[in-house]
Design a protein around this motif. Sequence first.
Motif, PDB file in Angstrom:
ATOM      1  N   THR A  88      51.969  39.572  45.673  1.00 50.65           N
ATOM      2  CA  THR A  88      52.308  40.355  44.405  1.00 50.65           C
ATOM      3  C   THR A  88      53.718  40.252  43.812  1.00 50.65           C
ATOM      4  O   THR A  88      54.157  40.191  42.732  1.00 50.65           O
ATOM      5  N   THR A  89      54.503  40.726  44.899  1.00 48.12           N
ATOM      6  CA  THR A  89      55.949  40.990  44.317  1.00 48.12           C
ATOM      7  C   THR A  89      56.604  39.610  44.257  1.00 48.12           C
ATOM      8  O   THR A  89      57.334  39.486  43.273  1.00 48.12           O
ATOM      9  N   THR A  90      56.133  38.673  44.930  1.00 47.22           N
ATOM     10  CA  THR A  90      56.751  37.269  44.809  1.00 47.22           C
ATOM     11  C   THR A  90      56.452  36.923  43.518  1.00 47.22           C
ATOM     12  O   THR A  90      57.055  35.991  42.793  1.00 47.22           O
ATOM     13  N   THR A  91      55.027  37.042  42.916  1.00 44.87           N
ATOM     14  CA  THR A  91      54.689  36.732  41.667  1.00 44.87           C
ATOM     15  C   THR A  91      55.857  37.162  40.717  1.00 44.87           C
ATOM     16  O   THR A  91      56.270  36.434  39.800  1.00 44.87           O
ATOM     17  N   ASP A 129      43.156  39.467  41.798  1.00 45.63           N
ATOM     18  CA  ASP A 129      42.769  40.271  43.073  1.00 45.63           C
ATOM     19  C   ASP A 129      41.775  41.548  42.840  1.00 45.63           C
ATOM     20  O   ASP A 129      42.283  42.507  42.572  1.00 45.63           O
ATOM     21  N   VAL A 130      40.627  41.308  42.939  1.00 46.83           N
ATOM     22  CA  VAL A 130      39.715  42.369  42.610  1.00 46.83           C
ATOM     23  C   VAL A 130      39.120  43.432  43.836  1.00 46.83           C
ATOM     24  O   VAL A 130      38.420  44.065  43.899  1.00 46.83           O
ATOM     25  N   TYR A 131      39.903  42.891  45.040  1.00 41.66           N
ATOM     26  CA  TYR A 131      39.391  43.503  46.344  1.00 41.66           C
ATOM     27  C   TYR A 131      40.262  44.500  46.783  1.00 41.66           C
ATOM     28  O   TYR A 131      39.841  45.601  47.466  1.00 41.66           O
ATOM     29  N   ARG A 132      41.685  44.222  46.692  1.00 43.81           N
ATOM     30  CA  ARG A 132      42.640  45.074  47.378  1.00 43.81           C
ATOM     31  C   ARG A 132      42.908  46.454  46.309  1.00 43.81           C
ATOM     32  O   ARG A 132      43.187  46.164  45.117  1.00 43.81           O
ATOM     33  N   PRO A 133      42.542  47.611  46.771  1.00 42.88           N
ATOM     34  CA  PRO A 133      43.093  48.664  45.864  1.00 42.88           C
ATOM     35  C   PRO A 133      44.342  48.686  45.443  1.00 42.88           C
ATOM     36  O   PRO A 133      45.423  48.374  45.869  1.00 42.88           O
ATOM     37  N   ALA A 134      44.459  48.860  43.947  1.00 42.24           N
ATOM     38  CA  ALA A 134      45.718  49.118  43.184  1.00 42.24           C
ATOM     39  C   ALA A 134      46.321  47.761  43.078  1.00 42.24           C
ATOM     40  O   ALA A 134      47.561  47.817  42.799  1.00 42.24           O
ATOM     41  N   ALA A 135      45.785  46.848  43.650  1.00 41.58           N
ATOM     42  CA  ALA A 135      46.589  45.190  43.286  1.00 41.58           C
ATOM     43  C   ALA A 135      47.081  45.076  41.911  1.00 41.58           C
ATOM     44  O   ALA A 135      48.052  44.657  41.724  1.00 41.58           O
ATOM     45  N   ILE A 136      45.947  45.320  41.131  1.00 39.11           N
ATOM     46  CA  ILE A 136      46.202  45.134  39.618  1.00 39.11           C
ATOM     47  C   ILE A 136      47.311  45.839  38.987  1.00 39.11           C
ATOM     48  O   ILE A 136      48.313  45.464  38.161  1.00 39.11           O
ATOM     49  N   GLU A 137      47.084  47.303  39.629  1.00 38.35           N
ATOM     50  CA  GLU A 137      48.314  48.133  39.033  1.00 38.35           C
ATOM     51  C   GLU A 137      49.596  47.776  39.406  1.00 38.35           C
ATOM     52  O   GLU A 137      50.764  48.000  38.853  1.00 38.35           O
ATOM     53  N   GLN A 138      49.659  47.231  40.594  1.00 37.57           N
ATOM     54  CA  GLN A 138      50.960  46.703  41.452  1.00 37.57           C
ATOM     55  C   GLN A 138      51.544  45.713  40.565  1.00 37.57           C
ATOM     56  O   GLN A 138      52.840  45.717  40.532  1.00 37.57           O
ATOM     57  N   LEU A 139      50.817  44.674  40.292  1.00 40.00           N
ATOM     58  CA  LEU A 139      51.483  43.624  39.442  1.00 40.00           C
ATOM     59  C   LEU A 139      51.798  44.286  38.141  1.00 40.00           C
ATOM     60  O   LEU A 139      52.905  43.655  37.503  1.00 40.00           O
ATOM     61  N   LYS A 140      51.282  45.113  37.531  1.00 41.84           N
ATOM     62  CA  LYS A 140      51.414  45.587  36.342  1.00 41.84           C
ATOM     63  C   LYS A 140      52.847  46.153  36.208  1.00 41.84           C
ATOM     64  O   LYS A 140      53.864  46.070  35.432  1.00 41.84           O
ATOM     65  N   ASP A 142      48.042  35.404  40.230  1.00 38.56           N
ATOM     66  CA  ASP A 142      48.015  35.868  41.719  1.00 38.56           C
ATOM     67  C   ASP A 142      46.600  36.351  42.134  1.00 38.56           C
ATOM     68  O   ASP A 142      45.856  36.901  41.357  1.00 38.56           O
ATOM     69  N   THR A 143      46.390  35.705  43.484  1.00 35.49           N
ATOM     70  CA  THR A 143      44.998  35.814  44.009  1.00 35.49           C
ATOM     71  C   THR A 143      44.694  36.621  44.990  1.00 35.49           C
ATOM     72  O   THR A 143      45.763  37.374  45.469  1.00 35.49           O
ATOM     73  N   ALA A 144      43.773  37.039  45.339  1.00 39.33           N
ATOM     74  CA  ALA A 144      43.384  37.970  46.567  1.00 39.33           C
ATOM     75  C   ALA A 144      43.661  37.351  47.950  1.00 39.33           C
ATOM     76  O   ALA A 144      43.642  36.076  48.055  1.00 39.33           O
TER      77      ALA A 144
END
Length: 472
Positions: free
Chosen positions: A118-121, A151-162, A203-205
């Motif tokens: 996610t950070t690399t994205t 990434d619909v599995y890791r908690p807060a993954a979507i928020e992190q990318l945002k 960004d994928t899971a």
Amino acid sequence: MLDNLTNRLSRVVKTLRGQARLTEENTQEMLREVRLALLEADVALPVVREFVARVKEKALGEEVISSLTPGQALVGIVHKELTALMGGDLGLEAGELSLAAQPPAVILMAGLQGAGKTTTTGKLARWLSEGSHTQHGRKTGKKKVLVVSADVYRPAAIEQLKTVAGQVGVDFLPSDASQKPETIATQALDHAKRHHYDVLIVDTAGRLGVDEAMMREIRALHDLLSPIETLFVVDAMQGQDAVNVARAFSEALPLTGVVMTKLDGDARGGAALSVRHVTGKPLKFVGVSEKLDGLQPFHPDRMAQRVLGMGDILSLVEQAQQSIDVEDAAKLAKKLKSGDKFDLNDFRDQLGQVKKLGDMGSLLEKLPAQFAQAAGQLQGGQAEKQLRRTEGILNSMTPQERAKPELLKASRKRRIAAGAGVPVQEVNRLLSQFEQMQGMMKQMKKGGMAKMMRAMGGLKGLGGMKLPRGFK
């Protein structure tokens, strides 16, 4: 990064250069040292065997034996083979991405959970949107980039990318954990086409380990998006595990390249030397700090130089060109030329320029081994801390005091120390360093570069750097 390997190979290189004649015996001894250095650095055993065999074959060849400086010739072979090992034989430019496609060019990010996808994205999106890199000798234009999280599995993954997208200033397409990854990907591709984006990064899971369900999902996304780049993100800290994971992903997906993260935190660094050999794919980028500008194109030849203790001056110069304010530098040069003294206001401005260059540890690593003493004493975090303390002292002075350092008597020093939260001794130390820098500036004005370098040898704040032998 690669500290242990660099230290060991630097010693080997020094020995090699001193050899007036190469024999089977001394070459074997040196190759043994090279082998041990690579194994200690966590380079995969098959990679070590092949590398040493290739060096040995060329080392005992006619070209080296008949050379007037066989030791240096052998150093050249080791450098050349290291470069090839890391992908230098592929003929690709560092950080070269195939974006010549009908927009949007889709980049699919793959890798395990925790590798830093996610950070690399976000870092990659920033790199593309700034357009500050070159390919085939030409500077590329700024790209309009869209990022989306599947990434619909890791908690807060979507928020992190945002959050990351907001920090680097690129567009983010909202998605929801209740959606299927394929649905998110379809919507993102449609949105990117309708709004004329140049690049879409998906960004994928990830999972904690390689599993079939994960591979099926990412293969389905790959079939759906037909990405022009499929980048595998791997954590250098995993060592041999990183190589095994890279092999699994390479077998499951048509990868186009690898991004290695956390290379700054891995003293051994063997994964960087092994991953291209194992996957057959080029290492395109490396993460060298946690900061969002801490993504660098991977140059195999420059990395080989750094591993052998030769430094990476080209990358250092490029970093300086991108970061330093040319107008400010020209103003200082004009001031010195006119005869005006270098004062503490100028000193503070120069510290600001140094801060723009980024992580100090990363800068020091690019210096040749002759300056290893300075690099050893100023490890990244400690250097950053010292820089902040120095800046705090300068900011506690009035503009008049910075313009006329001779005003700084005992009572003023006590006030400045209290304002900066440091002992008075630190204020005195800074003023002492400043006086030495004033002397250096005078030498620069007179054109005495060698004298200036010798003056740097006395700067305790720079780790007491010594001149390389033969520098006059």
